[in-house]
Design an enzyme around this catalytic site. Structure first.
Site, PDB file in Angstrom:
ATOM      1  N   GLU A 100       0.864  -1.177   0.000  1.00  0.00           N
ATOM      2  CA  GLU A 100       0.000   0.000   0.000  1.00  0.00           C
ATOM      3  C   GLU A 100       0.903   1.230   0.000  1.00  0.00           C
ATOM      4  OE1 GLU A 100      -3.365   2.219   2.795  1.00  0.00           O
ATOM      5  OE2 GLU A 100      -2.552   0.277   3.397  1.00  0.00           O
ATOM      6  N   ASP A 139      -5.151   9.450   9.483  1.00  0.00           N
ATOM      7  CA  ASP A 139      -3.815   9.028   9.858  1.00  0.00           C
ATOM      8  C   ASP A 139      -3.362   9.688  11.147  1.00  0.00           C
ATOM      9  OD1 ASP A 139      -3.016   7.283   7.636  1.00  0.00           O
ATOM     10  OD2 ASP A 139      -3.355   9.075   6.435  1.00  0.00           O
TER      11      ASP A 139
END
Length: 280
Positions: free
Chosen positions: A49, A60
């Protein structure tokens, strides 16, 4: 056939699960990113990824957000990322990377600014196999999914522990490639333990879809991988890997690549457990 579909069909026939490390494109630089992709596949990763740096990360935590900011501070652009991947695919046409899927984690803001058709074309020609767009609601994903599918790209969507079950079913029906199951409510980051209801939630989701289910967020040790491998089709590891790049400027590229490759090799040992499918 798309590399993601091919990979999961093969692993299913072998009774195995996929390991999917996350790296930020351009952190610390794009040549290191290319070297890492190759190294991680040779050390036990099945697909990679690749985070497309964005100034306002969606889900995140501080580790990955900081890596995005470092990459942007170094002047990394989307065109540079695609060119790096395109070159890497060309240079490794006969090696283990040939069959390894590459998936981008990308904000829809970047896709929209680039233009959907252009972004997808560039992704295909670069050798990308799928995309994860965390800020694209399922209600607005039909057009992107249709265009991606026409180009043999997969649109991977996320289900979280707080997603209502009727909505989770809707998401799986709009997803291709695999379902990304977020293990915890909140942002990315290392966790000491696996949530107690995770296995039950994944087991229920499996009754709603035939797609592979990959678990991410908080997986950071071989023990985590070993614990979840029996109930998942794949495990995604991000922050625990990215934090090893924080002091990359103090090491040579070869040292950085070797250190992270060894970490991924250790994680891969956790995959060597019997497969199981708990009933809901």
């Amino acid at each position: 056939m798309n590399r993601i579909d091919t990979l999961f069909a093969r692993l299913k026939s072998e009774g195995r699960r996929a390991l999917m490390p996350f790296i930020t494109a351009g952190d610390p630089d794009l040549p290191t990113t290319a070297a890492l992709i190759t190294e991680l596949v040779t050390r036990g990763a099945h697909m990679i990824e690749i985070g497309i740096p964005y100034s306002d990360p969606i889900a995140d935590g501080p580790v990955i957000a900081a890596s995005y900011h470092r990459a942007l501070g170094h002047g990394v652009k989307l065109a540079h990322i695609f060119q790096t991947i395109r070159t890497l695919r060309a240079e490794t046409a006969t090696g283990p990377l040939t069959a390894a899927p590459l998936v981008t984690m990308v904000s829809y803001s970047i896709i929209h600014r680039q233009g959907v058709d252009r972004y997808l074309r560039e992704a295909v020609t670069a050798g990308i196999d799928g995309l994860i767009v965390p800020d694209l609601p399922v209600e607005e994903s039909e057009g992107l999914c249709r265009k991606a599918t026409a180009l043999d790209l997969r649109l991977i969507q996320l289900v979280t522990p707080t997603t209502p079950r009727d909505r989770a079913v809707q998401i799986t029906r709009s997803t291709t490639g695999f379902v990304y199951y977020v293990s915890v409510a909140g942002i990315t980051g290392e966790r000491r333990s696996i949530p107690p209801n995770l296995v039950e939630n994944v087991a229920w989701l499996r009754t709603q879809t035939d797609l592979p289910i990959c678990i991410g967020f908080g997986i950071s040790t071989p023990e985590h991988v070993r614990e979840l491998a029996p109930v998942a089709d794949g495990l995604i590891v991000g922050s625990a890997l990215v934090k090893r790049l924080i002091d990359a400027d103090k090491l040579t590229r070869a040292e950085v690549v070797k250190e992270i490759g060894q970490f991924v090799a250790e994680l891969a040992t956790g995959l060597d457990v019997p497969a199981a499918r708990p009933s809901f």
